[in-house]
Design an enzyme around this catalytic site. Sequence first.
Site, PDB file in Angstrom:
ATOM      1  N   ASP A  78      35.975  42.028  53.332  1.00  0.00           N
ATOM      2  CA  ASP A  78      34.835  41.199  52.931  1.00  0.00           C
ATOM      3  C   ASP A  78      35.150  39.708  53.084  1.00  0.00           C
ATOM      4  O   ASP A  78      34.247  38.905  53.307  1.00  0.00           O
ATOM      5  CB  ASP A  78      34.462  41.462  51.464  1.00  0.00           C
ATOM      6  CG  ASP A  78      33.814  42.824  51.272  1.00  0.00           C
ATOM      7  OD1 ASP A  78      33.416  43.443  52.277  1.00  0.00           O
ATOM      8  OD2 ASP A  78      33.720  43.266  50.116  1.00  0.00           O
ATOM      9  N   TYR A 344      25.822  50.774  53.821  1.00  0.00           N
ATOM     10  CA  TYR A 344      24.677  49.939  53.492  1.00  0.00           C
ATOM     11  C   TYR A 344      23.498  50.272  54.404  1.00  0.00           C
ATOM     12  O   TYR A 344      23.686  50.613  55.569  1.00  0.00           O
ATOM     13  CB  TYR A 344      25.041  48.461  53.675  1.00  0.00           C
ATOM     14  CG  TYR A 344      25.932  47.882  52.592  1.00  0.00           C
ATOM     15  CD1 TYR A 344      26.796  48.678  51.853  1.00  0.00           C
ATOM     16  CD2 TYR A 344      25.928  46.521  52.323  1.00  0.00           C
ATOM     17  CE1 TYR A 344      27.610  48.132  50.869  1.00  0.00           C
ATOM     18  CE2 TYR A 344      26.745  45.966  51.344  1.00  0.00           C
ATOM     19  CZ  TYR A 344      27.587  46.777  50.619  1.00  0.00           C
ATOM     20  OH  TYR A 344      28.388  46.230  49.645  1.00  0.00           O
ATOM     21  N   GLU A 366      24.905  51.499  58.160  1.00  0.00           N
ATOM     22  CA  GLU A 366      26.293  51.646  58.579  1.00  0.00           C
ATOM     23  C   GLU A 366      26.598  53.133  58.728  1.00  0.00           C
ATOM     24  O   GLU A 366      26.330  53.913  57.803  1.00  0.00           O
ATOM     25  CB  GLU A 366      27.225  51.022  57.534  1.00  0.00           C
ATOM     26  CG  GLU A 366      26.985  49.528  57.342  1.00  0.00           C
ATOM     27  CD  GLU A 366      27.750  48.919  56.173  1.00  0.00           C
ATOM     28  OE1 GLU A 366      27.939  47.704  56.152  1.00  0.00           O
ATOM     29  OE2 GLU A 366      28.142  49.680  55.249  1.00  0.00           O
TER      30      GLU A 366
END
Length: 387
Positions: A78, A344, A366
């Site tokens: 991230d 997601y 995803e």
Amino acid sequence: MDERKWVAVLSFLLSAMFSLGVYAISPGEIDPLVYDEQLLWVSGAQGEVNTYRIPLLTFTAKGNLLAFAEARKHSSSDVGAKFIAIRRSTDKGATWSPTSFIVDDGTHPDGLSLGSVVVDEEVGSVILIYSVCFHLYLCSPSSTMMVESLDDGLSWSKPRNLSEQLGSKNFAAGPGFGIQKRYNPAKGRLVVCGHGTIEGDGVFCILSDDHGRKWYNGAALKSIPYNQKKKPQDFNPDECQPVEMMDGSIVINVRNQNNYHCRCRVVVRSHDGGLSLPIDDLYFDYTLVDPAIAAGALQKDGVLYFTNPSNEQHRINLTLRWSLTNGTSWENKAVQIWAGPSGYSCMTSLDSGSAEDRKYIFVIYEKGHKDYDETVSFAKIHLYGGF
Ligand SMILES: *[C@@H]1O[C@H](CO)[C@@H](O)[C@H](O)[C@H]1NC(C)=O
Ligand SMILES: *[C@@H]1O[C@H](CO)[C@@H](O)[C@H](O)[C@H]1NC(C)=O
Ligand SMILES: *[C@@H]1O[C@H](CO)[C@@H](O)[C@H](O)[C@H]1NC(C)=O
């Protein structure tokens, strides 16, 4: 009337009904079918990018489709430097432009985080809200940023720092879409909801009443204990997707980060255009089992749709559900879009009123075989089983 006249009148009425879309298939006949699917991004396949994640999808006011994702340069983490990648489709998802990068954070140690895309139908703009330094990893403070396109996603403005108006705080929009209110209260308002950091987490909305020039802080639904380290099962509302219902209220479907009360979604509702999120209207949706993830929600023609990896523990089993009762119950017949690893997701549809556009919703998610971050996939869903 003789028989021939009857036939003429009848066929006139039928064709009028068809062309007006009166012959709309009723919500009770919804039977979703994955009609077409394409991989828009494959992680590791292009030199400059290690991993594509956090996909967003929207139609523009003119009916073009835009897909966005974080293009993480060096790892799947991230944090780290990233681009914002975009692909455009001018034929409702049949073909797509090559990838271009609309924002580049250079060599930032934390970098940018997506984000919400908002379409302002009144002025025809597309606004993308993202943050930089959200995780405060080797940087400070966190900033809320905005870029805007006035030509349906072909070109983009320079980044604008919204923290100058909102104050410096950790705010990660979405991920998903923000809304422009179509109904009162606050018709025309832009509403973007997201979450804070893990310690100071919660759902927060930022609002604009002048097409994105001035932004101000709206509703806050804070975690408990707020600004303190969380334990398992603490109340920790996180990533979220707002949708406007036909009565003008905003329903926000929220990630339940620490599994407070259930391994399922938190739902909260604003009756004042995103200024407040009263606890009185908060509930846990036990049908929407969830592994604590960003999910997709969409309201189309009075039907509420929801996508997530429907599993309490793992990011697998991407499932589409629909509700004919504004989310108070869900139809039993859920549709599995992908059995394997999936993460997601974000949905969009074109509300042109035409019979053709009523038939489809579009999902970006995803998708992978071993890990959910292997690809970003685009699925066109026919709501009436191909008919
Ligand atoms: C954005 O503005 C805030 C408040 O003025 C400032 O603290 C922050 O450094 C700015 N961020 C960027 C990326 O310029
Ligand atoms: C997939 O989701 C459906 C609908 O929620 C559920 O019935 C099924 O058990 C799930 N399968 C797995 C493997 O999680
Ligand atoms: C859903 O909301 C709409 C708009 O407020 C309302 O007209 C309708 O009756 C609601 N449906 C149900 C089943 O509650």
